[in-house]
Write a protein that holds these residues in place. Structure first.
Motif, PDB file in Angstrom:
ATOM      1  N   GLY A 199      30.335  11.460  -8.932  1.00 57.29           N
ATOM      2  CA  GLY A 199      29.908  11.953  -7.619  1.00 57.29           C
ATOM      3  C   GLY A 199      29.660  10.769  -6.720  1.00 57.29           C
ATOM      4  N   LYS A 200      28.475  10.751  -6.119  1.00 54.30           N
ATOM      5  CA  LYS A 200      28.224   9.661  -5.175  1.00 54.30           C
ATOM      6  C   LYS A 200      27.933   8.371  -5.953  1.00 54.30           C
TER       7      LYS A 200
ATOM      8  N   GLU B 117      24.426  10.659 -11.161  1.00 56.64           N
ATOM      9  CA  GLU B 117      25.780  10.578 -10.609  1.00 56.64           C
ATOM     10  C   GLU B 117      26.200   9.126 -10.437  1.00 56.64           C
TER      11      GLU B 117
ATOM     12  N   SER C  71      29.964   6.841  -9.137  1.00 56.62           N
ATOM     13  CA  SER C  71      31.230   7.111  -8.460  1.00 56.62           C
ATOM     14  C   SER C  71      32.394   6.916  -9.430  1.00 56.62           C
TER      15      SER C  71
END
Ligand SMILES: Cc1ccn(O)c(=O)c1
Ligand SMILES: [Zn+2]
Length: 260
Positions: A148-149, A215, A217
């Motif tokens: 995710g982020k 999360e 990346s």
């Protein structure tokens, strides 16, 4: 689906698929509806001093971020633990693709990676090497990673990884606060009695698996996959991926939860 190793690809460190006579092996699938809420489980109270962070080492299985564990400066208490446990290292397990990579699963759900923060019982033992052979010797926090982020705290570690690309390489790495890798909520976890997931596979671990994931990346996880299992001298270089053990039988164990 559970990842399938390409034909015959059983890395050496998988060792025996089940340790001989082992009835509390790890990792396992956590069946949420079969876990038992234990109201006596306390909140987990990690207390880490970033000043104890010392180096990163590629040991040929994963990369270990190692902490000075000669004092009680970075410790874990509470939760299911009766004693004081010292942080000695953290590392990860991951896949060659984002479809798999974790060691534990939740109702068969696989995550792209899993963080393990390894602690040893400093009330009962004098060093990690002793504790790793004893029933209540270790406590490992497991945290699932999702794509995710970008994880800002992780980036300092990601930037250091190219320096430990090959097996047996070491780089100095200081002032990293491992608490930044814990999820916001550490009160909700599952806990069970298990083992190391790499040799010597000893049944010394109280596992504490966080319900909430963190999360990272896609690009951050891709840097993990740029590491190598092999040392600089070896002719054939092998990417460090799929460094997870296959799941093991529950053998009647109960997984407790700290939440309903
Ligand atoms: C002590 C130890 C060694 C390997 N792994 O994967 C662990 O999670 C803990
Ligand atoms: Zn591990």
């Amino acid at each position: 689906s559970i990842a399938h190793f390409s034909t015959g690809m059983h890395p050496m460190w998988q060792g025996p698929l089940v340790a001989p006579g082992g009835n509390r092996q790890s990792p396992i699938d956590i069946r949420v509806r079969k876990s038992v809420f234990d109201p006596h489980l306390k909140p987990l109270t990690p207390d880490y001093d970033p000043g104890t962070c010392s180096q990163i080492w590629n040991n040929g299985y994963s990369f270990l971020v190692e902490y000075d564990d000669t004092t009680d400066k970075s410790i874990l208490k509470g939760g299911p633990l009766e004693d004081n446990f010292r942080l000695c290292q953290f590392h990860f397990h991951w896949g060659e693709s984002n479809a798999w990579g974790s060691e534990h699963t939740v109702d068969r759900r696989l995550f792209p990676a899993e963080l393990h923060m390894v602690h040893w019982n400093s009330n009962k033992y004098r060093r990690f090497e002793e504790a790793v052979m004893e029933e209540n010797g270790l406590a490992v926090i497991g945290v699932f990673l999702k794509i995710g982020k970008r994880h800002e705290g992780l980036q300092k570690l990601v930037d250091a990884l190219p320096a430990v690309r090959h097996k047996d390489s070491v780089v100095e790495f200081t002032r990293f606060d491992p608490a930044c890798l814990l999820p916001a909520n550490i009160d909700d976890y599952w806990t069970y009695a298990g083992s190391l997931t790499t040799p010597p596979l000893t049944e010394a671990v109280t596992w504490i698996i966080m319900k909430q994931h963190i999360e990272v990346s896609h690009d951050q996880l891709a840097v993990f996959r740029s590491l190598l299992f092999t040392s600089a001298e070896e002719e054939v270089q092998k990417s460090m991926v799929n460094n997870f053990r296959v799941q093991q039988p529950l053998r009647g164990r109960t997984v407790r939860s700290s939440f309903t």
